[in-house]
Design an enzyme around this catalytic site. Structure first.
Site, PDB file in Angstrom:
ATOM      1  N   SER A 184      26.387 -27.015 -36.002  1.00  0.00           N
ATOM      2  CA  SER A 184      26.171 -27.176 -37.452  1.00  0.00           C
ATOM      3  C   SER A 184      27.456 -27.156 -38.265  1.00  0.00           C
ATOM      4  CB  SER A 184      25.232 -26.086 -37.970  1.00  0.00           C
ATOM      5  OG  SER A 184      23.973 -26.227 -37.378  1.00  0.00           O
ATOM      6  N   LYS A 231      15.621 -14.851 -36.789  1.00  0.00           N
ATOM      7  CA  LYS A 231      14.780 -15.559 -37.763  1.00  0.00           C
ATOM      8  C   LYS A 231      13.650 -14.704 -38.336  1.00  0.00           C
ATOM      9  CE  LYS A 231      15.738 -20.301 -36.471  1.00  0.00           C
ATOM     10  NZ  LYS A 231      15.214 -21.630 -36.146  1.00  0.00           N
ATOM     11  N   ASN A 256      15.312 -19.411 -41.708  1.00  0.00           N
ATOM     12  CA  ASN A 256      16.536 -19.938 -41.086  1.00  0.00           C
ATOM     13  C   ASN A 256      17.659 -20.111 -42.108  1.00  0.00           C
ATOM     14  OD1 ASN A 256      15.715 -22.291 -42.451  1.00  0.00           O
ATOM     15  ND2 ASN A 256      16.700 -23.589 -40.927  1.00  0.00           N
ATOM     16  N   GLY A 265       7.067 -22.775 -30.136  1.00  0.00           N
ATOM     17  CA  GLY A 265       8.158 -21.872 -30.506  1.00  0.00           C
ATOM     18  C   GLY A 265       8.490 -22.024 -31.988  1.00  0.00           C
ATOM     19  N   GLY A 266       9.726 -21.638 -32.337  1.00  0.00           N
ATOM     20  CA  GLY A 266      10.143 -21.665 -33.739  1.00  0.00           C
ATOM     21  C   GLY A 266      10.113 -23.058 -34.354  1.00  0.00           C
ATOM     22  N   ALA A 267      10.556 -24.066 -33.596  1.00  0.00           N
ATOM     23  CA  ALA A 267      10.592 -25.427 -34.145  1.00  0.00           C
ATOM     24  C   ALA A 267       9.179 -25.926 -34.417  1.00  0.00           C
ATOM     25  CB  ALA A 267      11.322 -26.359 -33.181  1.00  0.00           C
ATOM     26  N   GLY A 274      16.031 -36.174 -33.106  1.00  0.00           N
ATOM     27  CA  GLY A 274      16.269 -34.830 -33.648  1.00  0.00           C
ATOM     28  C   GLY A 274      17.472 -34.722 -34.562  1.00  0.00           C
TER      29      GLY A 274
HETATM   30  P1  NDP Z   1      11.571 -21.582 -28.574  1.00  0.00           P
HETATM   31  O1  NDP Z   1      12.240 -20.945 -27.404  1.00  0.00           O
HETATM   32  O2  NDP Z   1      11.113 -20.757 -29.711  1.00  0.00           O
HETATM   33  O3  NDP Z   1      10.269 -22.396 -28.024  1.00  0.00           O
HETATM   34  C1  NDP Z   1      10.385 -23.293 -26.977  1.00  0.00           C
HETATM   35  C2  NDP Z   1       9.019 -23.920 -26.704  1.00  0.00           C
HETATM   36  O4  NDP Z   1       9.203 -24.919 -25.706  1.00  0.00           O
HETATM   37  C3  NDP Z   1       7.985 -22.964 -26.177  1.00  0.00           C
HETATM   38  O5  NDP Z   1       6.744 -23.238 -26.782  1.00  0.00           O
HETATM   39  C4  NDP Z   1       7.930 -23.279 -24.692  1.00  0.00           C
HETATM   40  O6  NDP Z   1       6.636 -23.157 -24.125  1.00  0.00           O
HETATM   41  C5  NDP Z   1       8.254 -24.741 -24.670  1.00  0.00           C
HETATM   42  N1  NDP Z   1       8.855 -25.162 -23.402  1.00  0.00           N
HETATM   43  C6  NDP Z   1      10.108 -24.922 -22.970  1.00  0.00           C
HETATM   44  N2  NDP Z   1      10.314 -25.490 -21.761  1.00  0.00           N
HETATM   45  C7  NDP Z   1       9.130 -26.091 -21.423  1.00  0.00           C
HETATM   46  C8  NDP Z   1       8.707 -26.842 -20.293  1.00  0.00           C
HETATM   47  N3  NDP Z   1       9.521 -27.097 -19.270  1.00  0.00           N
HETATM   48  N4  NDP Z   1       7.433 -27.323 -20.276  1.00  0.00           N
HETATM   49  C9  NDP Z   1       6.600 -27.076 -21.322  1.00  0.00           C
HETATM   50  N5  NDP Z   1       6.957 -26.360 -22.418  1.00  0.00           N
HETATM   51  C10 NDP Z   1       8.210 -25.875 -22.471  1.00  0.00           C
HETATM   52  O7  NDP Z   1      12.561 -22.721 -29.056  1.00  0.00           O
HETATM   53  P2  NDP Z   1      12.615 -23.394 -30.505  1.00  0.00           P
HETATM   54  O8  NDP Z   1      11.238 -23.764 -30.910  1.00  0.00           O
HETATM   55  O9  NDP Z   1      13.435 -22.571 -31.418  1.00  0.00           O
HETATM   56  O10 NDP Z   1      13.459 -24.695 -30.190  1.00  0.00           O
HETATM   57  C11 NDP Z   1      12.905 -25.760 -29.432  1.00  0.00           C
HETATM   58  C12 NDP Z   1      13.873 -26.923 -29.462  1.00  0.00           C
HETATM   59  O11 NDP Z   1      13.979 -27.377 -30.802  1.00  0.00           O
HETATM   60  C13 NDP Z   1      15.293 -26.563 -29.041  1.00  0.00           C
HETATM   61  O12 NDP Z   1      15.682 -27.471 -28.045  1.00  0.00           O
HETATM   62  C14 NDP Z   1      16.149 -26.763 -30.265  1.00  0.00           C
HETATM   63  O13 NDP Z   1      17.373 -27.368 -29.954  1.00  0.00           O
HETATM   64  C15 NDP Z   1      15.304 -27.723 -31.081  1.00  0.00           C
HETATM   65  N6  NDP Z   1      15.512 -27.573 -32.520  1.00  0.00           N
HETATM   66  C16 NDP Z   1      15.983 -28.660 -33.196  1.00  0.00           C
HETATM   67  C17 NDP Z   1      16.203 -28.590 -34.547  1.00  0.00           C
HETATM   68  C18 NDP Z   1      16.733 -29.795 -35.247  1.00  0.00           C
HETATM   69  O14 NDP Z   1      17.103 -29.655 -36.423  1.00  0.00           O
HETATM   70  N7  NDP Z   1      16.766 -30.960 -34.633  1.00  0.00           N
HETATM   71  C19 NDP Z   1      15.937 -27.365 -35.310  1.00  0.00           C
HETATM   72  C20 NDP Z   1      15.382 -26.281 -34.510  1.00  0.00           C
HETATM   73  C21 NDP Z   1      15.207 -26.405 -33.162  1.00  0.00           C
HETATM   74  P3  NDP Z   1       5.966 -21.731 -23.750  1.00  0.00           P
HETATM   75  O15 NDP Z   1       5.586 -21.116 -25.066  1.00  0.00           O
HETATM   76  O16 NDP Z   1       4.801 -22.139 -22.930  1.00  0.00           O
HETATM   77  O17 NDP Z   1       7.012 -20.971 -22.997  1.00  0.00           O
END
Ligand code: NDP
Length: 290
Positions: free
Chosen positions: A24, A73, A94, A134-136, A250
């Site tokens: 960022s 967060k 955030n 997750g968070g996103a 993204g």
């Molecule tokens: P979190 O760790 O909070 O959540 C990740 C999620 O992905 C979980 O629900 C997890 O599932 C799922 N997941 C991970 N690996 C797998 C897999 N192999 N198969 C199925 N489900 C999977 O992460 P965030 O939500 O914070 O971030 C997610 C992505 O978003 C990141 O890569 C980040 O870079 C991107 N992001 C991009 C932004 C942008 O501005 N472009 C802003 C914020 C984030 P489970 O719950 O089942 O474990």
């Protein structure tokens, strides 16, 4: 022109752990330079146990605000004086903004996504499928619900996390939401308007990982969006584009949430092209991917 009579800069930044991989600063400082803003954006390693002290430091040093990423967060909320609407609904912040001595928590991730989406269509009246919980996913689902999406399906491996978001959407927004456990390739309902990968699948270095979706159910009237900024042309988006879907990467979400942060802190509407170029340079993305 350099002002040789005033070397002081206004301070903002990003706190997280880990933080080293967060790009960022490059786009935020590019915007500050482009608009001749005497501001600095400082990428700072703040472990969970140091958040309290870091916040005290922010106040002592006169910061105007800061971004917070994992693991802060939710934890940051107890230090704040108030929350913006989407941060309140999501229960996650955030972007912290100092407004007339009060420290207000906002969530700009979902707003950044909606701005990127609105370059193509409005969320209003749409049926949306989101992979991940997750968070996103939480930020995007709440923001599109607040902007009029009618139905949201959360597809996730972990049932508890998936159902938690669905409960928030059903209880706190006008959208209806449902949870589907993610097992094998998910077949998209034919009436899906927008499908979003909000997992970390495809993020560097796992650039060949694919989202488990039944590609035969992707159709050319769907919009496919991905949150992964690095690299932006993910296997999911390539698969969706091959079936004729309109795609959104993204980078747009990342740039737009950064623009909203800058607007909250400085009141300036930053040039998105300057920010996008800075991100492309720092992530070493070729022109072909722009
Ligand atoms: P979190 O760790 O909070 O959540 C990740 C999620 O992905 C979980 O629900 C997890 O599932 C799922 N997941 C991970 N690996 C797998 C897999 N192999 N198969 C199925 N489900 C999977 O992460 P965030 O939500 O914070 O971030 C997610 C992505 O978003 C990141 O890569 C980040 O870079 C991107 N992001 C991009 C932004 C942008 O501005 N472009 C802003 C914020 C984030 P489970 O719950 O089942 O474990």
């Amino acid at each position: 022109m350099t002002d040789n009579t005033n070397f002081k800069k206004e301070l903002v930044g990003c706190f997280g752990d880990p933080i080293w991989e967060n790009p960022s600063e490059a786009m935020m400082e590019a915007a500050f330079n482009h608009h001749n803003l005497k501001w600095r954006y400082v990428t700072t390693h703040v472990p969970a146990e140091n958040l309290h002290a870091a916040f005290a430091g922010v106040k002592a040093m006169g910061y105007k605000g800061f971004n917070c990423t994992l693991p802060h967060k939710v934890a940051v909320i107890e230090h704040l004086d108030g929350l913006g609407e989407s941060a309140e609904v999501m229960g996650a912040v955030n972007c912290v903004v100092e407004r007339e001595g009060k420290w207000i928590g906002e969530n700009t991730d979902g707003k950044g996504f909606v701005q990127a989406l609105e370059e193509i269509t409005t969320p209003k009246g749409k049926r949306v499928v989101i992979f991940g919980a997750g968070g996103a996913s939480r930020a995007i689902s709440v923001e599109i619900a607040l902007n009029g999406a009618t139905h949201i399906t959360i597809v996730n491996r972990n049932e508890e996390r998936g159902k938690e978001i669905v409960a928030i959407l059903n209880e706190k927004t006008a959208a209806s939401a449902a949870y589907v456990k993610w097992e094998g390739d998910y077949a998209l309902p034919a009436d899906t308007d927008i499908v979003i990968n909000a997992t970390c699948i495809g993020l560097f270095p796992n650039v060949n990982d694919r989202v488990a979706v039944d590609a035969t159910t992707l159709t050319s009237n769907m919009i496919a969006a991905d949150v992964i900024p690095n690299p932006p042309n993910t296997p999911f988006l390539r698969e969706a584009a091959a079936t004729g879907c309109t795609t959104i990467d993204g980078i747009g979400m990342l740039v737009n949430q950064g623009r909203i942060n800058i607007d909250y802190w400085t009141g300036v509407d930053a040039n998105p092209d300057v920010m996008r170029d800075a991100l492309h340079d720092v992530l070493n993305l070729g022109l072909a991917q722009k």
